[in-house]
Write an enzyme that holds these catalytic residues in place. Structure first.
Site, PDB file in Angstrom:
ATOM      1  N   TYR A 142      21.875  19.425  10.921  1.00 36.30           N
ATOM      2  CA  TYR A 142      22.139  19.263   9.409  1.00 36.30           C
ATOM      3  C   TYR A 142      20.892  18.810   8.598  1.00 36.30           C
ATOM      4  O   TYR A 142      20.884  19.502   7.199  1.00 36.30           O
ATOM      5  CB  TYR A 142      23.309  18.413   9.064  1.00 36.30           C
ATOM      6  CG  TYR A 142      24.635  19.185   9.189  1.00 36.30           C
ATOM      7  CD1 TYR A 142      25.048  19.711  10.333  1.00 36.30           C
ATOM      8  CD2 TYR A 142      25.487  19.210   8.195  1.00 36.30           C
ATOM      9  CE1 TYR A 142      26.251  20.361  10.406  1.00 36.30           C
ATOM     10  CE2 TYR A 142      27.086  19.770   8.323  1.00 36.30           C
ATOM     11  CZ  TYR A 142      27.193  20.296   9.397  1.00 36.30           C
ATOM     12  OH  TYR A 142      28.442  20.906   9.676  1.00 36.30           O
ATOM     13  N   LYS A 189      25.028  18.949  25.034  1.00 35.30           N
ATOM     14  CA  LYS A 189      24.655  20.064  25.806  1.00 35.30           C
ATOM     15  C   LYS A 189      23.205  19.777  26.617  1.00 35.30           C
ATOM     16  O   LYS A 189      22.168  20.551  26.231  1.00 35.30           O
ATOM     17  CB  LYS A 189      24.418  21.187  24.637  1.00 35.30           C
ATOM     18  CG  LYS A 189      24.214  22.761  25.370  1.00 35.30           C
ATOM     19  CD  LYS A 189      25.656  23.091  25.909  1.00 35.30           C
ATOM     20  CE  LYS A 189      25.458  24.445  26.665  1.00 35.30           C
ATOM     21  NZ  LYS A 189      26.689  25.191  27.221  1.00 35.30           N
ATOM     22  N   ASP A 221      30.817  22.808  25.626  1.00 36.07           N
ATOM     23  CA  ASP A 221      31.633  23.940  25.629  1.00 36.07           C
ATOM     24  C   ASP A 221      32.918  23.486  26.564  1.00 36.07           C
ATOM     25  O   ASP A 221      34.192  23.716  26.198  1.00 36.07           O
ATOM     26  CB  ASP A 221      30.743  25.052  26.398  1.00 36.07           C
ATOM     27  CG  ASP A 221      30.019  24.769  27.536  1.00 36.07           C
ATOM     28  OD1 ASP A 221      29.934  23.472  27.798  1.00 36.07           O
ATOM     29  OD2 ASP A 221      29.588  25.441  28.144  1.00 36.07           O
ATOM     30  N   ASP A 245      31.240  18.517  14.191  1.00 39.16           N
ATOM     31  CA  ASP A 245      31.939  19.149  13.138  1.00 39.16           C
ATOM     32  C   ASP A 245      32.978  20.220  13.695  1.00 39.16           C
ATOM     33  O   ASP A 245      34.072  20.445  13.193  1.00 39.16           O
ATOM     34  CB  ASP A 245      30.916  20.046  12.334  1.00 39.16           C
ATOM     35  CG  ASP A 245      31.198  21.032  11.063  1.00 39.16           C
ATOM     36  OD1 ASP A 245      32.229  20.323  10.373  1.00 39.16           O
ATOM     37  OD2 ASP A 245      30.931  22.070  10.962  1.00 39.16           O
ATOM     38  N   ASP A 249      37.640  19.754  13.994  1.00 39.61           N
ATOM     39  CA  ASP A 249      38.334  20.829  13.174  1.00 39.61           C
ATOM     40  C   ASP A 249      39.347  21.336  14.262  1.00 39.61           C
ATOM     41  O   ASP A 249      40.465  21.274  14.120  1.00 39.61           O
ATOM     42  CB  ASP A 249      37.603  21.940  12.905  1.00 39.61           C
ATOM     43  CG  ASP A 249      37.321  21.865  11.328  1.00 39.61           C
ATOM     44  OD1 ASP A 249      37.390  20.650  10.778  1.00 39.61           O
ATOM     45  OD2 ASP A 249      37.298  22.894  10.474  1.00 39.61           O
TER      46      ASP A 249
HETATM   47  C1  IPM Z   1      32.986  18.441   7.070  1.00 43.69           C
HETATM   48  C2  IPM Z   1      32.809  19.767   6.237  1.00 43.69           C
HETATM   49  C3  IPM Z   1      31.214  19.601   5.998  1.00 43.69           C
HETATM   50  C4  IPM Z   1      30.557  19.616   7.134  1.00 43.69           C
HETATM   51  C5  IPM Z   1      30.817  20.681   5.022  1.00 43.69           C
HETATM   52  C6  IPM Z   1      31.655  21.111   3.894  1.00 43.69           C
HETATM   53  C7  IPM Z   1      29.348  20.673   4.381  1.00 43.69           C
HETATM   54  O1  IPM Z   1      32.940  20.893   7.089  1.00 43.69           O
HETATM   55  O2  IPM Z   1      33.090  17.308   6.519  1.00 43.69           O
HETATM   56  O3  IPM Z   1      33.280  18.582   8.291  1.00 43.69           O
HETATM   57  O4  IPM Z   1      29.938  20.569   7.606  1.00 43.69           O
HETATM   58  O5  IPM Z   1      30.139  18.355   7.557  1.00 43.69           O
HETATM   59 MN    MN Z   2      33.822  20.454   8.751  1.00 48.05          MN
END
Ligand code: IPM
Ligand code: MN
Length: 354
Positions: A142, A189, A221, A245, A249
């Site tokens: 990032y 990884k 993975d 990230d 999710d």
């Molecule tokens: C998160 C989001 C952010 C990230 C985006 C909105 C920049 O997806 O907080 O997980 O990728 O970190």
């Molecule tokens: Mn995210």
């Protein structure tokens, strides 16, 4: 105790869900006789529209002088399909993380009994799953060197980590594991990436200092697979920015309650507390969004930023009561549903009366 909070509602449903969380924060501080002061700041698309910067300097100053930041959500579809937009709301979030030194993103993955049927996984796989993902937040791809060459036809993003960055996040991982079920899963990884090999090297050096904690290494993975197959095997998982990230999710959705999960970002300066879900622009202004993730983020704020555990617990109890009694928004209601503002009122009143 004196509590100084910066409130950054952001975009989409941000303002309305943060408003509910603030009702609850006020109820809790009143009940426990704390002195609350708070100030609102601009961030996200709305800050771009108003002042041309998604994380303006005066918002940063406000965060720096506050003891905690309560954050809503940022993002606006008008930026999403325009890769050439000169500034994007997300840059505000990244700037905030970097400038506040928020190197650790903590996302607890918990299940709620009444929502288990909404999980994409079979009940027996997910029931009782309870783990924490710790994502490194200010390093890696990032923030590494990025750019174009070859007349714009070759693009690169570099994944860079220093030993210090890895050590401090692993240390936090070990602290969490020590207070929980004594297992730390380091996700990398290392079979391919040099940066991951440094992660593993550092972890292997640190592990003997935590003899009561079991350190486990897992390729990313495989981790993506294990989260769905055996979510109950995890206790604390720690990983780099981009892997985190993606995995967080995935991890949040297996509970069936993405709209309910809070998070904390902590590091060098003021910590930030925000729901995991996004700005949900389709619901903005409709008073239908679920405020629980933001209300639970406020609970985390009391616990993590102020070490006020009872205050956090009363919020958690109030949220649990709203779910058992069915005072919930349409996304999780079985029969009758309530508006965002009604759920906020109900939870704040429960706190006052309890
Ligand atoms: C998160 C989001 C952010 C990230 C985006 C909105 C920049 O997806 O907080 O997980 O990728 O970190
Ligand atoms: Mn995210």
């Amino acid at each position: 105790m004196k509590l100084n909070i910066a409130v950054l509602p952001g975009d989409g449903i941000g303002p309305e869900i943060v408003e509910q969380a603030m009702k609850v924060v006020k109820a809790v501080t009143k009940k426990f006789n704390h002195e609350l002061s708070y100030e609102y700041g601009l961030t996200g698309a709305i800050a771009i529209d108003e002042v041309g910067d998604p994380y303006p300097e005066n918002t940063h100053e406000l965060c720096m002088k506050s003891d905690a930041v309560l954050f809503g959500a940022i993002g606006d579809p008008k930026f999403d399909n325009n890769p050439k937009a000169p500034v994007r709301p997300e840059q505000g979030l990244l700037a905030m993380r970097k400038k506040l030194g928020l190197y650790a993103n903590i996302r607890p993955v918990e299940t709620f009994e009444s929502l288990l049927h909404k999980s994409p996984l079979r009940r027996e796989l997910v029931e009782g799953a309870d783990f924490v993902c710790i994502r490194e937040l200010t390093g890696g791809i990032y923030f590494g060197e990025k750019g174009r060459k070859d007349g714009g036809n070759t693009a690169f993003d570099t994944n860079t980590y220093t030993r210090e960055e890895i050590e401090r996040i692993l240390k936090l991982g070990y602290e969490f594991a020590g207070k929980r079920n004594k297992k730390l899963t380091v996700v990398d990884k290392a079979n391919v990436l040099e940066s991951s090999r440094l992660w593993r090297e550092v972890a292997q050096e640190m592990a003997p200092n935590y003899p009561d904690i079991k350190t486990e290494y897992m390729f990313v993975d495989n981790a993506a697979m294990q989260i769905i197959q055996w979510p109950k095997n995890f206790d604390v998982m720690v990983t780099e920015n981009m892997f985190g990230d993606i995995l967080t999710d995935e991890a949040s959705v297996i509970t069936g309650s993405l709209g309910l999960l809070p998070s904390a970002s902590m590091g060098i300066h003021t910590s930030v507390f925000e729901p995991i879900h996004g700005s949900y622009p389709q619901a903005a202004g409709k008073d239908i969004a679920n405020p629980i993730a933001t209300i639970l983020s406020a609970a985390m704020m009391f616990e993590y930023a102020f070490n006020l555990m009872e205050e956090g617990k009363i919020i958690r109890d109030a949220v649990a009561a709203s779910m058992t009694e069915g005072y919930v928004t349409v996304d999780i209601a079985e029969g009758e549903s309530f508006k965002t503002s009604q759920v906020g009122d109900w939870i704040a009143e429960w706190v006052e009366k309890s």
